[in-house]
Design a protein around this motif. Sequence first.
Motif, PDB file in Angstrom:
ATOM      1  N   THR A  30      -0.836-119.580   7.643  1.00 14.67           N
ATOM      2  CA  THR A  30      -2.177-119.011   7.537  1.00 14.67           C
ATOM      3  C   THR A  30      -3.196-119.998   8.101  1.00 14.67           C
ATOM      4  O   THR A  30      -2.922-121.202   8.230  1.00 14.67           O
ATOM      5  CB  THR A  30      -2.558-118.714   6.071  1.00 14.67           C
ATOM      6  OG1 THR A  30      -2.653-119.954   5.347  1.00 14.67           O
ATOM      7  CG2 THR A  30      -1.530-117.801   5.408  1.00 14.67           C
ATOM      8  N   GLU A  31      -4.384-119.482   8.396  1.00 19.21           N
ATOM      9  CA  GLU A  31      -5.454-120.352   8.881  1.00 19.21           C
ATOM     10  C   GLU A  31      -5.859-121.349   7.799  1.00 19.21           C
ATOM     11  O   GLU A  31      -6.193-122.504   8.103  1.00 19.21           O
ATOM     12  CB  GLU A  31      -6.655-119.504   9.304  1.00 19.21           C
ATOM     13  CG  GLU A  31      -7.760-120.303   9.966  1.00 19.21           C
ATOM     14  CD  GLU A  31      -8.798-119.434  10.662  1.00 19.21           C
ATOM     15  OE1 GLU A  31      -9.841-119.984  11.069  1.00 19.21           O
ATOM     16  OE2 GLU A  31      -8.566-118.214  10.809  1.00 19.21           O
ATOM     17  N   GLU A  32      -5.804-120.932   6.544  1.00 14.05           N
ATOM     18  CA  GLU A  32      -6.144-121.836   5.444  1.00 14.05           C
ATOM     19  C   GLU A  32      -5.174-123.015   5.395  1.00 14.05           C
ATOM     20  O   GLU A  32      -5.584-124.166   5.173  1.00 14.05           O
ATOM     21  CB  GLU A  32      -6.122-121.077   4.110  1.00 14.05           C
ATOM     22  CG  GLU A  32      -7.242-120.069   3.926  1.00 14.05           C
ATOM     23  CD  GLU A  32      -7.077-118.824   4.793  1.00 14.05           C
ATOM     24  OE1 GLU A  32      -5.928-118.525   5.224  1.00 14.05           O
ATOM     25  OE2 GLU A  32      -8.093-118.153   5.056  1.00 14.05           O
ATOM     26  N   ARG A  35      -6.034-125.440   8.214  1.00 13.61           N
ATOM     27  CA  ARG A  35      -7.214-126.264   7.946  1.00 13.61           C
ATOM     28  C   ARG A  35      -6.921-127.309   6.871  1.00 13.61           C
ATOM     29  O   ARG A  35      -7.519-128.393   6.866  1.00 13.61           O
ATOM     30  CB  ARG A  35      -8.392-125.370   7.561  1.00 13.61           C
ATOM     31  CG  ARG A  35      -8.784-124.425   8.701  1.00 13.61           C
ATOM     32  CD  ARG A  35     -10.177-123.858   8.577  1.00 13.61           C
ATOM     33  NE  ARG A  35     -10.464-122.944   9.683  1.00 13.61           N
ATOM     34  CZ  ARG A  35     -10.803-123.326  10.901  1.00 13.61           C
ATOM     35  NH1 ARG A  35     -10.900-124.617  11.183  1.00 13.61           N
ATOM     36  NH2 ARG A  35     -11.052-122.430  11.852  1.00 13.61           N
ATOM     37  N   ILE A  57      -1.256-118.921  15.106  1.00 13.61           N
ATOM     38  CA  ILE A  57      -0.689-118.372  13.876  1.00 13.61           C
ATOM     39  C   ILE A  57      -0.368-116.892  14.056  1.00 13.61           C
ATOM     40  O   ILE A  57      -1.132-116.146  14.670  1.00 13.61           O
ATOM     41  CB  ILE A  57      -1.661-118.570  12.697  1.00 13.61           C
ATOM     42  CG1 ILE A  57      -1.879-120.069  12.454  1.00 13.61           C
ATOM     43  CG2 ILE A  57      -1.129-117.907  11.432  1.00 13.61           C
ATOM     44  CD1 ILE A  57      -2.936-120.371  11.424  1.00 13.61           C
ATOM     45  N   ILE A  63      -3.909-115.293  15.870  1.00 14.93           N
ATOM     46  CA  ILE A  63      -4.964-116.243  15.506  1.00 14.93           C
ATOM     47  C   ILE A  63      -4.786-117.503  16.338  1.00 14.93           C
ATOM     48  O   ILE A  63      -3.751-118.171  16.256  1.00 14.93           O
ATOM     49  CB  ILE A  63      -4.913-116.589  14.006  1.00 14.93           C
ATOM     50  CG1 ILE A  63      -5.113-115.335  13.156  1.00 14.93           C
ATOM     51  CG2 ILE A  63      -5.971-117.642  13.671  1.00 14.93           C
ATOM     52  CD1 ILE A  63      -4.972-115.577  11.667  1.00 14.93           C
ATOM     53  N   ARG A  65      -7.109-120.966  17.504  1.00  9.26           N
ATOM     54  CA  ARG A  65      -8.352-121.714  17.359  1.00  9.26           C
ATOM     55  C   ARG A  65      -8.161-123.110  17.952  1.00  9.26           C
ATOM     56  O   ARG A  65      -7.052-123.651  17.969  1.00  9.26           O
ATOM     57  CB  ARG A  65      -8.737-121.863  15.884  1.00  9.26           C
ATOM     58  CG  ARG A  65      -8.887-120.559  15.119  1.00  9.26           C
ATOM     59  CD  ARG A  65     -10.222-119.889  15.381  1.00  9.26           C
ATOM     60  NE  ARG A  65     -10.399-118.760  14.471  1.00  9.26           N
ATOM     61  CZ  ARG A  65      -9.971-117.520  14.712  1.00  9.26           C
ATOM     62  NH1 ARG A  65      -9.345-117.252  15.853  1.00  9.26           N
ATOM     63  NH2 ARG A  65     -10.166-116.551  13.836  1.00  9.26           N
ATOM     64  N   VAL A  93       0.231-125.876  13.865  1.00 13.54           N
ATOM     65  CA  VAL A  93      -1.066-126.521  14.043  1.00 13.54           C
ATOM     66  C   VAL A  93      -0.818-127.907  14.624  1.00 13.54           C
ATOM     67  O   VAL A  93       0.139-128.590  14.239  1.00 13.54           O
ATOM     68  CB  VAL A  93      -1.854-126.620  12.712  1.00 13.54           C
ATOM     69  CG1 VAL A  93      -1.064-127.356  11.641  1.00 13.54           C
ATOM     70  CG2 VAL A  93      -3.215-127.297  12.928  1.00 13.54           C
TER      71      VAL A  93
END
Length: 208
Positions: A30-32, A35, A57, A63, A65, A93
Amino acid sequence: MEYETIRAAVDAETEISRSRFITRLERVSTEEEARAVIARVRAEHPRARHHCTAFVIGPDGRIQRSNDDGEPSGTAGAPMLDALTSSGLYDVVAVVTRYFGGVLLGAGGLTRAYRASVADAVHRADRVRRAIRQEVTVHCSYEVAAQIESEARRRGFGIGGAEYSDHVAQRFAVARAEIVPFTELVAELSAGAAEFEQGAAEFVDLSA
């Protein structure tokens, strides 16, 4: 549908014109989570000047970024993201921490350095394929449970956990197209005594 990600986190480091580029590549869903990895790497290197990032993702890369974190626009995050998308990896990531060495690299030099840093980490990564599998729980006697597991493993079905009571409840991960052959196999081995329970279909790591 199948896609590739990494099995475990990767750390890599290179020095270019006295600047240190330290890369962390981690698997996230997930993006969470992405991060959170970025925040953790920042905390590990509080004196570094830049922590540039990129992540991809989702099994379709929906997703994406990137962030230059103070480097000239387009010289860090974008080439890092390009290295990830070119690799064919998803659910990852990348964080490249830079300790400035006093020598300016210029836009072209920075772009090459950040892309190469991620590409090096990708090259070191242990890849794993993921695919959708249906969870099937087989309820059977102890007498046939080991035989079913052995034959299922030999034929490439995924083996999950098991629960034991007055019988064995063994979980398997089965491709949708293989549900019927799998249930027929279990029925044959158990002489029709085994019972089936279908659970959720989800992405799982495939064995090498």
